[in-house]
Design an enzyme around this catalytic site. Sequence first.
Site, PDB file in Angstrom:
ATOM      1  N   TYR A 232     -38.144  49.993 -17.357  1.00  0.00           N
ATOM      2  CA  TYR A 232     -37.225  50.949 -17.964  1.00  0.00           C
ATOM      3  C   TYR A 232     -37.820  52.362 -17.933  1.00  0.00           C
ATOM      4  CZ  TYR A 232     -34.060  53.186 -21.177  1.00  0.00           C
ATOM      5  OH  TYR A 232     -33.155  54.052 -21.737  1.00  0.00           O
TER       6      TYR A 232
ATOM      7  N   GLU B 139     -37.422  38.775 -27.218  1.00  0.00           N
ATOM      8  CA  GLU B 139     -36.464  39.362 -26.275  1.00  0.00           C
ATOM      9  C   GLU B 139     -35.263  38.424 -26.137  1.00  0.00           C
ATOM     10  OE1 GLU B 139     -36.088  42.356 -24.294  1.00  0.00           O
ATOM     11  OE2 GLU B 139     -34.203  41.252 -24.209  1.00  0.00           O
TER      12      GLU B 139
ATOM     13  N   LYS C 216     -24.099  56.883 -27.226  1.00  0.00           N
ATOM     14  CA  LYS C 216     -22.884  57.434 -27.851  1.00  0.00           C
ATOM     15  C   LYS C 216     -23.066  57.498 -29.363  1.00  0.00           C
ATOM     16  CE  LYS C 216     -19.619  55.746 -24.452  1.00  0.00           C
ATOM     17  NZ  LYS C 216     -18.819  54.580 -24.112  1.00  0.00           N
TER      18      LYS C 216
ATOM     19  N   ASP D 116     -33.223  50.120 -26.781  1.00  0.00           N
ATOM     20  CA  ASP D 116     -31.938  50.549 -26.195  1.00  0.00           C
ATOM     21  C   ASP D 116     -31.492  51.869 -26.812  1.00  0.00           C
ATOM     22  OD1 ASP D 116     -30.905  48.260 -24.420  1.00  0.00           O
ATOM     23  OD2 ASP D 116     -31.583  47.235 -26.228  1.00  0.00           O
TER      24      ASP D 116
ATOM     25  N   ASP E  63     -37.368  57.590 -24.156  1.00  0.00           N
ATOM     26  CA  ASP E  63     -37.099  58.670 -23.193  1.00  0.00           C
ATOM     27  C   ASP E  63     -35.894  59.477 -23.648  1.00  0.00           C
ATOM     28  OD1 ASP E  63     -35.574  56.290 -22.775  1.00  0.00           O
ATOM     29  OD2 ASP E  63     -34.760  57.191 -20.958  1.00  0.00           O
TER      30      ASP E  63
ATOM     31  N   ASP F 255     -32.924  37.965 -31.893  1.00  0.00           N
ATOM     32  CA  ASP F 255     -33.085  39.252 -32.571  1.00  0.00           C
ATOM     33  C   ASP F 255     -34.415  39.318 -33.335  1.00  0.00           C
ATOM     34  OD1 ASP F 255     -32.828  41.485 -34.320  1.00  0.00           O
ATOM     35  OD2 ASP F 255     -30.646  41.320 -34.205  1.00  0.00           O
TER      36      ASP F 255
ATOM     37  N   GLU G 164     -44.653  42.101 -29.504  1.00  0.00           N
ATOM     38  CA  GLU G 164     -43.851  43.047 -28.708  1.00  0.00           C
ATOM     39  C   GLU G 164     -42.370  42.723 -28.904  1.00  0.00           C
ATOM     40  OE1 GLU G 164     -44.934  44.050 -24.692  1.00  0.00           O
ATOM     41  OE2 GLU G 164     -43.000  45.071 -24.376  1.00  0.00           O
TER      42      GLU G 164
HETATM   43  C1  LIG Z   1     -34.011  49.494 -22.842  1.00  0.00           C
HETATM   44  S1  LIG Z   1     -34.688  47.912 -22.799  1.00  0.00           S
HETATM   45  C2  LIG Z   1     -36.438  48.210 -22.580  1.00  0.00           C
HETATM   46  C3  LIG Z   1     -37.166  46.977 -22.133  1.00  0.00           C
HETATM   47  C4  LIG Z   1     -38.682  47.126 -21.987  1.00  0.00           C
HETATM   48  N1  LIG Z   1     -39.327  47.327 -23.256  1.00  0.00           N
HETATM   49  C5  LIG Z   1     -39.027  48.223 -21.023  1.00  0.00           C
HETATM   50  O1  LIG Z   1     -39.599  49.237 -21.474  1.00  0.00           O
HETATM   51  O2  LIG Z   1     -38.718  48.076 -19.824  1.00  0.00           O
HETATM   52  C6  LIG Z   1     -34.615  47.401 -24.496  1.00  0.00           C
HETATM   53  C7  LIG Z   1     -34.830  45.918 -24.689  1.00  0.00           C
HETATM   54  O3  LIG Z   1     -34.846  45.613 -26.069  1.00  0.00           O
HETATM   55  C8  LIG Z   1     -34.175  44.388 -26.261  1.00  0.00           C
HETATM   56  N2  LIG Z   1     -33.703  44.363 -27.647  1.00  0.00           N
HETATM   57  C9  LIG Z   1     -32.727  45.130 -28.178  1.00  0.00           C
HETATM   58  N3  LIG Z   1     -32.543  44.807 -29.461  1.00  0.00           N
HETATM   59  C10 LIG Z   1     -33.438  43.833 -29.752  1.00  0.00           C
HETATM   60  C11 LIG Z   1     -33.716  43.088 -30.922  1.00  0.00           C
HETATM   61  N4  LIG Z   1     -33.013  43.281 -32.043  1.00  0.00           N
HETATM   62  N5  LIG Z   1     -34.677  42.161 -30.863  1.00  0.00           N
HETATM   63  C12 LIG Z   1     -35.371  41.955 -29.726  1.00  0.00           C
HETATM   64  N6  LIG Z   1     -35.155  42.635 -28.601  1.00  0.00           N
HETATM   65  C13 LIG Z   1     -34.181  43.557 -28.594  1.00  0.00           C
HETATM   66  C14 LIG Z   1     -33.058  44.401 -25.231  1.00  0.00           C
HETATM   67  O4  LIG Z   1     -32.573  43.114 -24.917  1.00  0.00           O
HETATM   68  C15 LIG Z   1     -33.746  45.075 -24.049  1.00  0.00           C
HETATM   69  O5  LIG Z   1     -34.328  44.148 -23.177  1.00  0.00           O
END
Ligand SMILES: C[S@@+](CC[C@H](N)C(=O)[O-])C[C@H]1O[C@@H](n2cnc3c(N)ncnc32)[C@H](O)[C@@H]1O
Length: 255
Positions: free
Chosen positions: A234, A109, A162, A158, A194, A136, A84
């Site tokens: 989220y 994460e 923008k 994420d 979404d 990452d 995940e």
């Molecule tokens: C909008 S949040 C959604 C979190 C969760 N999946 C949910 O549905 O509630 C996106 C998550 O992806 C993580 N994320 C973004 N880029 C990432 C990357 N390159 N590697 C690992 N995680 C990442 C962010 O830190 C954030 O916690």
Amino acid sequence: MSNKDAAHPHRPDLQSFGRRKGRKLSPRQDALVADLLPRLRLDLPGTGAVDLSNAFCAQSSSSDGASDSASIADSKRPRDVWLEIGFGGGEHLIWQSTQHRDVDFLGCEPFLDGVVKVLDAVATKGLSNIALYDDDARELLRVLPAVSISRAFILFPDPWPKKKHHKRRLISKVTLDLLARVLKPGAELRIGTDIADYARVILAAILRHDSFNWPAKGPQDWRVRPSDWPQTRYQQKAEREGRSCSYFSFKRADR
Ligand SMILES: C[S@@+](CC[C@H](N)C(=O)[O-])C[C@H]1O[C@@H](n2cnc3c(N)ncnc32)[C@H](O)[C@@H]1O
């Protein structure tokens, strides 16, 4: 590209996540980070592929002798590994790893507050099938063994709404190439979003990619959340704010 946007020379990818730390941790959370995280953290090798056969052994020390002997017996046979990426608060990762004790889970994460939630669940629920990478995901994908992952989840990456930030979005040809290398033939890749324009970008990237198929037959296949896709924080927020979600299920094509 401005200097601000330039990727670090040792980090080829533009940062796709926001902050790494939120509120101050409690003493218990600090202790989980100090004691449990180093045991669950997957250390990436300087060269070559990461060894997944040892990744899930240094887990929580269980006080339950029966489950210890079960894990020793289980460790003799290869187990599926599910990945995940961006597990946020860990709701989905914790649910899946609790439902599927016979599967090993790699959770990725960079946001510490989310990592702490999973550490807490590992400690309180005695989960012994989770390893974490708190950075990452693309760095991890580059060193995972080829054809090693049976299922992958990227739930609500994420949105970077923008236009000037779209290049930071995690789902891209580069990320799909990295996933295609590590996923087993027929492996499911679930992606939720979404954001309508991100959904279109994701579909276009998948349909253009030789290594993925989209077996959906009709809108119910991506408009309806499958029963084994638990809600995340989220996603609940998105629905509260009136955005409908897409629940995509793609397949890694046969090689
Ligand atoms: C909008 S949040 C959604 C979190 C969760 N999946 C949910 O549905 O509630 C996106 C998550 O992806 C993580 N994320 C973004 N880029 C990432 C990357 N390159 N590697 C690992 N995680 C990442 C962010 O830190 C954030 O916690």
